[in-house]
Scaffold this active site. Structure first.
Site, short mmCIF file in Angstrom:
data_model
loop_
_atom_site.label_atom_id
_atom_site.label_comp_id
_atom_site.label_asym_id
_atom_site.label_seq_id
_atom_site.Cartn_x
_atom_site.Cartn_y
_atom_site.Cartn_z
N CYS A 147 57.64 10.64 -32.31
CA CYS A 147 57.54 10.65 -30.87
C CYS A 147 58.68 11.89 -30.20
CB CYS A 147 57.14 9.14 -30.95
SG CYS A 147 56.08 8.11 -31.63
N GLY A 148 59.27 11.20 -30.28
CA GLY A 148 60.55 12.07 -29.06
C GLY A 148 60.50 13.31 -29.61
FE1 SRM Z 1 54.00 7.70 -31.55
C1 SRM Z 1 53.40 5.72 -33.76
C2 SRM Z 1 54.68 5.77 -29.32
C3 SRM Z 1 53.85 10.63 -30.00
C4 SRM Z 1 53.88 10.29 -34.85
N1 SRM Z 1 54.16 5.98 -32.11
C5 SRM Z 1 53.15 5.41 -32.80
C6 SRM Z 1 53.60 4.31 -31.85
C7 SRM Z 1 51.97 3.75 -31.97
C8 SRM Z 1 53.82 2.44 -33.28
C9 SRM Z 1 53.84 1.16 -32.85
O1 SRM Z 1 52.21 1.20 -32.99
O2 SRM Z 1 54.99 0.64 -32.13
C10 SRM Z 1 54.52 3.81 -30.92
C11 SRM Z 1 54.26 2.82 -29.85
C12 SRM Z 1 55.68 2.45 -29.08
C13 SRM Z 1 55.75 1.66 -27.41
O3 SRM Z 1 55.45 0.53 -27.96
O4 SRM Z 1 55.66 2.73 -27.04
C14 SRM Z 1 54.08 5.35 -30.69
N2 SRM Z 1 53.96 8.25 -29.81
C15 SRM Z 1 54.79 7.62 -28.96
C16 SRM Z 1 54.63 7.62 -27.77
C17 SRM Z 1 55.27 6.76 -26.12
C18 SRM Z 1 56.48 8.16 -27.89
C19 SRM Z 1 57.15 8.10 -26.23
O5 SRM Z 1 57.36 7.77 -25.73
O6 SRM Z 1 56.17 9.43 -25.40
C20 SRM Z 1 54.51 9.05 -28.16
C21 SRM Z 1 52.74 7.90 -27.62
C22 SRM Z 1 51.44 9.86 -27.11
C23 SRM Z 1 50.37 9.06 -26.50
O7 SRM Z 1 49.96 9.59 -24.92
O8 SRM Z 1 49.18 8.88 -27.09
C24 SRM Z 1 53.84 9.50 -29.48
N3 SRM Z 1 53.98 9.96 -31.96
C25 SRM Z 1 54.48 10.80 -30.83
C26 SRM Z 1 54.12 12.25 -30.90
C27 SRM Z 1 54.42 13.69 -30.07
C28 SRM Z 1 52.71 14.55 -29.86
O9 SRM Z 1 52.01 14.04 -30.16
O10 SRM Z 1 53.68 15.54 -29.76
C29 SRM Z 1 53.59 12.31 -32.32
C30 SRM Z 1 54.46 13.54 -33.60
C31 SRM Z 1 53.60 14.33 -33.71
C32 SRM Z 1 52.12 14.34 -34.64
O11 SRM Z 1 51.70 13.37 -34.68
O12 SRM Z 1 51.72 15.03 -34.90
C33 SRM Z 1 53.88 10.53 -33.18
N4 SRM Z 1 53.77 8.41 -34.32
C34 SRM Z 1 53.87 8.88 -34.79
C35 SRM Z 1 53.84 8.51 -36.03
C36 SRM Z 1 53.37 9.33 -37.20
C37 SRM Z 1 52.49 9.45 -37.63
C38 SRM Z 1 52.05 10.55 -39.36
O13 SRM Z 1 51.03 11.15 -39.56
O14 SRM Z 1 52.66 9.83 -40.14
C39 SRM Z 1 53.43 7.15 -35.86
C40 SRM Z 1 52.88 5.99 -37.02
C41 SRM Z 1 51.67 6.35 -37.32
O15 SRM Z 1 51.04 6.99 -36.98
O16 SRM Z 1 51.97 5.31 -38.89
C42 SRM Z 1 53.70 6.92 -34.83
FE1 SF4 Z 2 58.39 3.77 -32.75
FE2 SF4 Z 2 60.18 5.68 -31.53
FE3 SF4 Z 2 59.68 5.37 -33.63
FE4 SF4 Z 2 57.61 7.11 -32.63
S1 SF4 Z 2 59.85 7.85 -33.52
S2 SF4 Z 2 57.40 4.87 -34.03
S3 SF4 Z 2 57.81 5.47 -30.32
S4 SF4 Z 2 60.76 4.57 -32.65
#
Ligand code: SRM
Ligand code: SF4
Length: 510
Positions: free
Chosen positions: A441-442
Site C-alpha cells: 500500500c505504501g
Molecule cells: Fe492497501 C489492503 C491501506 C493503498 C494494495 N490496504 C489494505 C487494507 C484495507 C487491509 C486491511 O483491511 O487492513 C489496509 C487498511 C489499513 C488501514 O487501517 O489503514 C490498506 N491501502 C491502504 C492505504 C490507507 C495506505 C496508506 O496509508 O495510504 C491506502 C488507501 C488508498 C485509498 O484511499 O483507497 C492503500 N493499497 C494501496 C495501494 C497503492 C495505490 O493504490 O496506489 C496498493 C497497491 C496498488 C494496487 O492495489 O494494485 C494497495 N491494499 C493493497 C492490497 C494488495 C492487493 C492485491 O491485489 O493483492 C491489499 C490486500 C488485499 O486487497 O487483499 C490492501
Molecule cells: Fe496494512 Fe501497510 Fe500491509 Fe497495506 S501495506 S496491508 S496498510 S501493513
C-alpha cells in the site's frame, strides 16, 4: 449483479458475496448501530461493511476506520471541517490519514455513530461508498488540475463523472459491487504523471491523436504480495469526454463478467489480460462498448520529472497561488483539519487538495493573502521545505491500525528520516516509501528506496525488519524498483540506509 465466470467451488470471499452483496449492509446500518459491533454477524462486520467504507480494525476492536472517496483529491473546507468534527469526538483515538490514493481515512469511529455520520456526509456531498474490498478505489487525478499553467487536460470533471457512474452518484451501484477483486483507476492530465498511472488497473495518460488531445489508455497495473505489474498499453486512444466514462464502464463490465475468481491471488485484471492476450481483451472491451475504439498512434505526453508540489507556486490564473504543505506521514489530527479548513476559507477559495504523497495543498490564494497565509502557525508543523528525507517520505498505515502489518511504519519512518536528515547533508530529494507488508500500500516499488516490512531472526529472536527495494522511477519513463536486500532488522536499518545514502545519493556526513 454477479459475473458469468463461476468457478465450480467458490472461495470463501466469492461465497459470502454470493450469499449477500456487500452493498446490502447500507440498509442495515441503523440496525448494526443499535446491536453494537460485537453482535454484528462476522462477514458483515469484517468484510461487508467495507462496501460502505467502514473498516473493522482487529487491532483496535470497536474503533473503526472510515475510508472516504475524494475524487481527484479535492476536499472543500466544509468537508474538511466535518472530518475534524467527526474525529474530535473520539479524543486520542480520533485522527485521520491522507492516503496514497489522495484520499482521507478517519480513525476511531464508533459503529453506533455511523448512521448520523453518514447523514452528515450526505449534507456536504461526501460518500465513502464502495471504497474497500472488491470495488473501485478512489479515482486519482492531478492535484494541480485546473490550476497548472502547463496542464494538458483538466481531469476534475472526468474523475467525478467516472466516480458517479461507478457509485450511482454516491448512492451505491450494485452493477459494480461484485468485481473479482479490488480495482484502481487514475486519470492524469499533467505532464509529470502525478498519480503513478502505471500502477493502476486503468490509467488514462494524455496523448495526441490526429492533432486532437485526449488519452492513451493503459491497463492491468497492480501490486500484490504475489506479483507486481506495471500497466500496459491497451492500444486505444479516447477523447477527453464521455468516452472516458464509457470505456471505464466497458472494462469494468468485462472484468466483472469474465475476470478470474477462483484464486484471489490471481484475480486482479492483469491475470485476465495475460490469459486472453491484449487483442482478445481489447475486442471484448470494444464489443462491450458497441463500437470500435481509435487506435493510439502517438507516445504519451508525460515528459516531466514528477513534482512534489511543496512550497508556494503561481497558478495559471494571474494573481493566484497555491501552497503545498508537508503533512508528516499523512497524519492529521482534528485541530489540523479545523486549521486547514479555516485557512482555505480565509485566504483561498475554500478548497484543499490532497496528493498521493500524502500531503495537502491550498489553492487559489490571491497574492495579497499570501504573506498572512504563510505566517499561520500550522505551517510550523506542516512546513513548506522539510529536509530531503522527510520531504519525500511516504508511509502506509502499518501495525498501529492494520492487522496485515509485519512492522510499525509511520512513526518509525518519520523518526528515522529525521535522524538521518540531522546527520547527513543530502543534495537531492530521496523518495523513501515504507510499507508494512507485501501488499505494498505504501508503494515501495515506485520509491528511490522502498522499505517493505518483514520478520527477521536476530540474536535468536524474531524481530521487525524490512526488505529494501531500489530503482523505482516516477514521472517520465516511470519504472518499478526491485528488491535489492532482504531481511534487515529495523534496529540495523539506520546504518544500512546511511551507507546507501552516502554511496548512492551523494550524501555527506554533517
Ligand atoms: Fe492497501 C489492503 C491501506 C493503498 C494494495 N490496504 C489494505 C487494507 C484495507 C487491509 C486491511 O483491511 O487492513 C489496509 C487498511 C489499513 C488501514 O487501517 O489503514 C490498506 N491501502 C491502504 C492505504 C490507507 C495506505 C496508506 O496509508 O495510504 C491506502 C488507501 C488508498 C485509498 O484511499 O483507497 C492503500 N493499497 C494501496 C495501494 C497503492 C495505490 O493504490 O496506489 C496498493 C497497491 C496498488 C494496487 O492495489 O494494485 C494497495 N491494499 C493493497 C492490497 C494488495 C492487493 C492485491 O491485489 O493483492 C491489499 C490486500 C488485499 O486487497 O487483499 C490492501
Ligand atoms: Fe496494512 Fe501497510 Fe500491509 Fe497495506 S501495506 S496491508 S496498510 S501493513
Amino acid at each position: 449483479m454477479v459475473g458469468t465466470a463461476k468457478p465450480s467451488k467458490l472461495n470463501k470471499f466469492e461465497q459470502f458475496k454470493a450469499d449477500k452483496d456487500g452493498l446490502a449492509v447500507k440498509d442495515e446500518l441503523e440496525k448494526f448501530a443499535q446491536l453494537g459491533w460485537e453482535a454484528v454477524e462476522k462477514n458483515d462486520l469484517e468484510h461487508r461493511l467495507k462496501w460502505v467504507g467502514v473498516f473493522y480494525r482487529p487491532v483496535t476492536p470497536g474503533k473503526f476506520m472510515v475510508r472516504m472517496r475524494t475524487p481527484n483529491g479535492i476536499v472543500t473546507s466544509e468537508q474538511m471541517r466535518l472530518y475534524a468534527e467527526i474525529v474530535q469526538r473520539y479524543g486520542e483515538d480520533g485522527s485521520a490519514d491522507i492516503t496514497t490514493r489522495q484520499n482521507i481515512q478517519l480513525r476511531g469511529v464508533r459503529l453506533e455513530d455511523i448512521p448520523e455520520i453518514f447523514n452528515r456526509f450526505e449534507q456536504v456531498g461526501l460518500t465513502s461508498v464502495q471504497s474497500g474490498m472488491d470495488n473501485v478505489r478512489n479515482i486519482t487525478g492531478s492535484p494541480m488540475a485546473g490550476i497548472d499553467a502547463d496542464e494538458l487536460i483538466d481531469t476534475r470533471e472526468l474523475v467525478q463523472k467516472v466516480q458517479d457512474m461507478i457509485t450511482n452518484e454516491g448512492k451505491g451501484n450494485y452493477d459494480f459491487t461484485n468485481l473479482p477483486r479490488k480495482f484502481n483507476i487514475a486519470i492524469e492530465g499533467g505532464r509529470d504523471n502525478s498519480v503513478h498511472a502505471e500502477i493502476n488497473d486503468i490509467a488514462f495518460v494524455p496523448a495526441y491523436k490526429d492533432g486532437e488531445l485526449g488519452f492513451n489508455v493503459l491497463v492491468g497495473g497492480f501490486f500484490s504480495a504475489k506479483r507486481v505489474a506495471a500497466a500496459v498499453p491497451l492500444g486505444v486512444w479516447v477523447p477527453p469526454n464521455e468516452d472516458v466514462v464509457k470505456i471505464c464502464r466497458a472494462i469494468l463490465t468485462v472484468y466483472r463478467d469474465r475476470g478470474l475468481r477462483a484464486n484471489r491471488q490471481k484475480s486482479r485484471m492483469m491475470w485476465l489480460i495475460d490469459e486472453w492476450g491484449m487483442d482478445k481483451f481489447r475486442s471484448a472491451v470494444e464489443q462491450q462498448m458497441g463500437k470500435s475504439l481509435a487506435t493510439a498512434t502517438e507516445e504519451d505526453l508525460i515528459d516531466w520529472e514528477k513534482r512534489d508540489h511543496l512550497g508556494t507556486f503561481a497558478q495559471k490564473q494571474p494573481g493566484l497561488n497555491y501552497v503545498g504543505m508537508h503533512v508528516p506521514a499523512g497524519r492529521l489530527w482534528s485541530q489540523d483539519m479545523f486549521d486547514l479548513a479555516r485557512m482555505a476559507e480565509v485566504y483561498g477559495s475554500g478548497e484543499i487538495r490532497l496528493t498521493v504523497e500524502q500531503n495537502a495543498l491550498v489553492p487559489n490564494i490571491p497574492d495579497e493573502n499570501l504573506d498572512a497565509f504563510l505566517a499561520e502557525p500550522l505551517l510550523e508543523k506542516f512546513t513548506l521545505s522539510p529536509k530531503p528525507l522527510e520531504r519525500s517520505l511516504v508511509s502506509c498505515t502499518g501495525a498501529q491500525f492494520c492487522n496485515f502489518a509485519l512492522v510499525e511504519t509511520k512513526q518509525r519512518a518519520l523518526a528515522l528520516a529525521r535522524e538521518l536528515d540531522a546527520e547527513l547533508e543530502i543534495p537531492n530529494k530521496v523518495r523513501i516509501h515504507w510499507t508494512g507488508c507485501p501488499n505494498s500500500c505504501g508503494q515501495p516499488q515506485v520509491a528511490d528506496i522502498g522499505l517493505m516490512g518483514t520478520k527477521v531472526r536476530k540474536d535468536g529472536k524474531t524481530v521487525e525488519g524490512v526488505d529494501v527495494f531500489m530503482g523505482g522511477k516516477v514521472g517520465k519513463e516511470a519504472k518499478l524498483g526491485d528488491r535489492v536486500q532482504k531481511g534487515i532488522a529495523c534496529d540495523d536499518l539506520k546504518s544500512t540506509l546511511k551507507d546507501i545514502l552516502l554511496e548512492q545519493f551523494d550524501a555527506k556526513p554533517l
